[in-house]
Design an enzyme around this catalytic site. Structure first.
Site, PDB file in Angstrom:
ATOM      1  CB  THR A  30      58.560  77.627  91.955  1.00 50.47           C
ATOM      2  OG1 THR A  30      58.193  76.228  93.054  1.00 50.47           O
ATOM      3  CG2 THR A  30      59.323  78.749  93.047  1.00 50.47           C
ATOM      4  N   GLY A  87      50.191  72.752  89.479  1.00 47.77           N
ATOM      5  CA  GLY A  87      50.562  72.268  88.466  1.00 47.77           C
ATOM      6  C   GLY A  87      50.090  71.574  87.242  1.00 47.77           C
ATOM      7  CG  ASP A 108      52.604  78.202  86.811  1.00 47.79           C
ATOM      8  OD1 ASP A 108      52.331  78.529  85.485  1.00 47.79           O
ATOM      9  OD2 ASP A 108      53.351  77.727  87.502  1.00 47.79           O
ATOM     10  CB  THR A 114      53.897  74.690  88.884  1.00 50.87           C
ATOM     11  OG1 THR A 114      53.442  75.800  89.331  1.00 50.87           O
ATOM     12  CG2 THR A 114      53.408  73.587  90.701  1.00 50.87           C
TER      13      THR A 114
END
EC number: 3.4.25.2
Length: 180
Positions: free
Chosen positions: A8, A165, A168, A171
Site C-alpha cells: 500500500t 500507483g 508500484d 498501489t
C-alpha cells in the site's frame, strides 16, 4: 493467511500551513491477488483532530490504531506523548512486538511516523510516506514541495499517491485523503 497493507502507499504532507494525508485503496492478498480496491487506510480519530494512516497487516494496523486512539484520550490529545507511549508499549510488550504495521499520525501541528521497533520520527522536510510505494510517493511529494509551491497539501499528497500507483503494482489510484 494475514491480509497485509504493506502493499500500500500512505503519504502525509505539510504545505503552505496545511496538512494532508492520502492513501490508496488496494488490499493485496499475497503477491498475486487484489482482494479489494476501495479500502480506507487513512482515517480521522480523536474528534476529527487527528489523522492516522497505516501500512502492514490489516488486523495489526487496526489494533495499533485503536491503541493509539486510547493513548490520545489518556494524554488529552497530546500527539507526541501518545505516539511515544504507544511506541514504548509496542516495543516492550512481547505480544505487541509481533504486530506488523507502521502508522503515520498527524494533527494540525505535528506529523509523526510510529514504528514497532520503538521509533517515533518527525520528518525534516514535512513529508512522510510508508508502504510498498512509500519511497516513490516520498520522492514525488518532496519534488512537488520544492518545485510546485502553489499546490495545496492535499494536491501534493494525492498526486504523490497517483505517481506511486503508476510505478508500484501494489498501489492503486483509488485515493482517499484527509486534510487538517
Amino acid at each position: 493467511m494475514t491480509t497485509k497493507f504493506e502493499a500500500t502507499t500512505i503519504c502525509a504532507v505539510r504545505q503552505n500551513g496545511h496538512n494532508a494525508m492520502a492513501g490508496d485503496g488496494q488490499v493485496t492478498m499475497g503477491e498475486k491477488v487484489v482482494m479489494k480496491g476501495t479500502a480506507h487506510k487513512v482515517r480521522r480519530i480523536y474528534n476529527d483532530q487527528v489523522v492516522v494512516g497505516f501500512a502492514g497487516s490489516v488486523a495489526d494496523a487496526f489494533n495499533l490504531e485503536d491503541r493509539f486512539e486510547k493513548k490520545l484520550n489518556e494524554f488529552s490529545g497530546n500527539l507526541q506523548r501518545a505516539a511515544v507511549e504507544l511506541a514504548q508499549e509496542w516495543r516492550s510488550d512481547q505480544a505487541l512486538q509481533k504486530l506488523e504495521a507502521l502508522l503515520i499520525v498527524m494533527n494540525k501541528d505535528d506529523m509523526l511516523l510510529v514504528s514497532g521497533s520503538g521509533e517515533v520520527i518527525t520528518p525534516d522536510n514535512d513529508v512522510l510516506a510508508i508502504g510498498s510505494g512509500g519511497n516513490f510517493a516520498l520522492a514525488a511529494a518532496r519534488a512537488m514541495q520544492l518545485h510546485a509551491k502553489d499546490m495545496s497539501a492535499k494536491e501534493v499528497a494525492e498526486a504523490a499517491i497517483h505517481i506511486a500507483g503508476d510505478i508500484d503494482i501494489f498501489t492503486n489510484h483509488n485515493v482517499i485523503s484527509e486534510t487538517l
